[in-house]
Enzyme design. Structure first.
Site, short mmCIF file in Angstrom:
data_model
loop_
_atom_site.label_atom_id
_atom_site.label_comp_id
_atom_site.label_asym_id
_atom_site.label_seq_id
_atom_site.Cartn_x
_atom_site.Cartn_y
_atom_site.Cartn_z
N HIS A 1 10.30 -6.49 27.15
CA HIS A 1 10.92 -5.92 25.96
C HIS A 1 11.98 -4.91 26.38
CE1 HIS A 1 11.10 -5.27 21.69
NE2 HIS A 1 10.81 -3.98 21.78
N CYS B 1 15.43 -9.04 21.87
CA CYS B 1 15.31 -7.57 21.92
C CYS B 1 16.45 -6.94 22.72
CB CYS B 1 13.97 -7.18 22.51
SG CYS B 1 13.66 -7.83 24.17
N ASP C 1 13.01 1.94 18.67
CA ASP C 1 12.98 0.49 18.88
C ASP C 1 13.60 -0.20 17.68
OD1 ASP C 1 12.54 -2.06 19.67
OD2 ASP C 1 10.36 -1.94 19.78
#
Length: 704
Positions: free
Chosen positions: A462, A418, A478
């Protein structure tokens, strides 16, 4: 008694008590200090066993000087935290053992042992630590009883009964004081232990920096909510917003560290009572991390008074979180992050890029910037570009160099975690003229069905992006949801399990795949959650909530009245119990068998027997056998066994005849029951006359 020389059995109990109190500290202390302390305890035991002389004053002074010097040299004075004080306290308690000669000194050492025991809660306040402290406190009470009568030490069973009685009487008083004493803020701050490890996400992000947390199942925090939390895909626990990029890593800029005023934490909605029905109240129990920032759902409408917020709307505590802390927060789901004053300067800062580097990424973003597109359309173009490329979301990304690492990720390898996607997306947005910043935190969490709360682990760490859109403010984007939507929609647990099946890794541990072990894990965690919520973090707000639920009032006066009433009631009950317990002891004596035999005689007298309470066992057995002929043999056997165990040869081996004494007690209970359901037969020839042969003076049972 206080100046009496300490006997060896009492000393052994004292040494065991000191060692038990030191047990939690042994792994935290330096290895050489642990060896030294255990060696001194063993030395004191050998001194007593071999009847050696205790060390003299000169040797004791040398040991004290050596311990103090070595401890200060190990920890230092410039950055000395609480560790140095705990180490000196532990060393002092053991050094005190070397000069303990009398009962008075042993009692003083018992008090010092309780202080050493309490110091362990600085480091650990878990349920096992509380169980150990409770067991060690009971051991201190056992040792004090051994010191009271060290030369005629009672049986261990009797001392256990006494200790249990003391703890049972202290428990209601402890509960009243715990629930009723007003909670006030600390008068001073405890210095942080030096060995508190820093865990979780940091205040800077390299593209692969979060990858290591993806394989850690360490708990980060727990979340309990009065209402239902949003779905897993919407649970973005926002931590730090990083708005400075130096070409290889993202950091917090100096300007963003400025703290906002408390009024800026109020709800962004306008109008009286607006949004109250939509507000979500929850409590966050943070695990010790050694860091200051706190993770919350956005936007934060209200927050605990112990929290602050910087210009990037990141929450942080006043001091590093070195123990479990509970914070109360509120959010309004679906709202955007409020706009703070001076936002134009923040937007300009969110467009800065290094002067050179990443040529292919700049060329790609320049095409979006030159086109006649809005910022929203540029964001959508970038997401479509990610979705149309064969990117791979993996826990084992390749190594990207610091020079042109984003280009290598976007156009060559196209595999990452991520952090890689968030860093590359934010870079593209800035190059395209859209203000952007990287946000690090946690996403998702595991729900515990037994207590209805959420557990967020380190593998939930994250990174995502916030972009500035006109009319909407800072908006979450995202890119990981575009490349690996199953990671966001199903949660980290489901994705890690599927990832482990593909790669052969087992990030979650084998216990998650076993239903029985997984249920046990969740049960234990729910127990820890209740302990942390109702015991460790029982603060003034929890106190007033409990008071309001019980009395319907919420004020300091009501709390004082409840505390006073509880203390009066508990004290009265304890006085009644102590008086009744003491009266029973005065009537029946210290021997439990004689007490049981006295109860048997009381039952016989109530049923109409002519025997008296002052009759000895042999005389009473003759009278009872004449009045209950069917029980005559049993009565004589019980009386003979009683005389042997209490007055005869069996009295000397009382500790060794524990089984025999318990068996006799049960036989007397059975015999008492038989006497209670039948009436005696008239006996005119029984020797029951006052002062007759077989009676004992002063009402004492005869011993023969």
């Amino acid at each position: 008694m206080t100046s009496t020389v300490l006997a060896r059995p009492a000393l052994q109990w004292l040494l065991v008590t000191v060692a038990a109190a030191l047990l939690p500290h042994l792994l935290r202390l330096p290895w050489w200090l642990t060896v030294l302390l255990l060696g001194m305890i063993a030395w004191r035991h050998e001194v007593a066993r071999r009847a050696w002389r205790l060390p003299g004053a000169l040797l004791r002074f040398f040991l004290v000087f050596a311990c103090i010097t070595l401890v200060i040299a190990h920890y230092g004075l410039e950055e000395a935290g609480v560790d140095i004080f705990v180490a000196l306290l532990a060393a002092g308690s053991v050094l005190r053992v070397l000069e303990t000669r009398t009962v008075l000194q042993a009692r003083q050492l018992c008090v010092l042992t309780l202080v050493v025991l309490a110091s362990g809660f600085i480091y650990d306040q878990s349920i096992p630590a509380a169980v150990h402290a409770f067991a060690t406190a009971a051991l201190v009470l056992l040792t004090l009883q051994a010191l009271l009568s060290q030369h005629r030490m009672p049986a261990l069973r009797d001392r256990l009964y006494g200790t249990a009685a003391l703890l049972m009487m202290a428990t209601p008083l402890m509960l009243v004081l715990f629930l009723g004493v007003p909670r006030i803020g600390p008068l001073w701050a405890m210095p942080a232990p030096n060995d508190v490890a820093t865990s979780g996400v940091s205040d800077e992000l390299a593209p692969g920096g979060i990858t290591g947390l993806g394989l850690s199942d360490e708990l980060a925090f727990r979340v309990g909510s009065e209402g239902s939390l949003p779905s897993v895909s919407s649970l973005y626990w926002r931590g730090l917003a990083l708005d400075r990029f130096d070409g290889s890593r993202w950091q917090r800029s100096r300007e963003s560290r400025q703290a906002l005023d408390r009024p800026s934490l109020q709800s962004p909605l306008s109008g009286e009572g607006a949004g109250e029905a939509l507000s979500l109240d929850y409590e966050l129990i943070m695990e010790p991390s050694g860091q200051r920032w706190v993770y919350a759902l956005q936007p934060v409408s209200t927050a605990d008074t112990a929290l602050r917020m910087d210009r990037n709307r990141s929450l942080y505590a006043e001091r590093p979180v070195i123990q479990r802390e509970r914070y109360r927060l509120s959010t309004v789901p679906g709202e955007q992050i409020p706009i703070a004053s001076g936002e134009a300067v923040d937007r300009q800062r969110a467009l800065r890029l290094p002067g050179q580097g990443e040529p292919r990424s700049r060329e790609l973003a320049a095409g979006w910037r030159s086109a006649d597109l809005t910022d929203r359309q540029r964001v959508e173009e970038a997401l479509d570009w990610f979705g149309n490329r064969p990117f791979v979301y993996t826990l084992e990304p390749p190594e990207y160099g610091e020079q042109n690492g984003i280009d290598a990720f976007l156009f060559d390898e196209q595999a990452g975690f991520c952090g890689h996607f968030a860093s590359a997306f934010a870079y593209l947005m800035r190059a395209a003229g859209v203000p952007a910043r990287v946000v690090v935190g946690y996403q998702g969490g595991e729900r515990n069905p037994y207590e209805d709360y959420l557990m967020v682990y380190q593998y939930n760490a994250h990174a995502w992006v916030e972009v500035w859109l006109e009319g909407q403010g800072w908006t979450r984007v995202d890119p990981t949801a575009t490349v690996a939507p199953e990671r966001i929609e199903l949660g980290a647990e489901a994705w890690l399990q599927a990832y482990g099946e593909r790669t052969g890794l087992d990030p979650l541990g084998g216990g998650r795949n076993n239903p029985w072990l997984n249920a046990l894990r969740l049960r234990l965690d729910s127990l820890n959650y209740a302990w942390n919520r109702w015991v460790i973090n029982f603060d003034s707000a929890s106190q007033f909530n409990l008071l309001e639920s019980l009395t319907g009032q919420r004020s300091e006066q009501a709390l004082r009245r409840a505390l006073t009433s509880g203390l009066v009631f508990v004290t009265a009950v304890l006085l009644v119990v102590v008086l009744l317990y003491g009266q029973g002891k005065r009537r029946c004596g210290a021997d439990r068998l004689l007490h049981r035999y006295g109860q048997l005689l009381d039952t016989a007298i109530r049923r109409g027997s002519q025997c008296r309470r002052t009759d000895g066992p042999l005389r009473a057995s003759a009278s009872l056998a004449g009045e209950w002929p069917s029980l005559g043999s049993a009565i004589r056997e019980v009386s003979g066994e009683l005389v042997f165990l209490c007055y005869g040869a069996g009295a000397a081996g009382r500790r060794l005849d524990g089984v025999r004494r318990r068996r006799l007690a049960w036989r007397m209970r059975y015999l008492q029951l038989r006497l209670a359901v039948s009436r005696p037969r008239t006996c005119t020839g029984c020797p029951v006359a006052k002062g007759g042969p077989g009676s004992s003076p002063a009402g004492r049972p005869e011993s023969r």
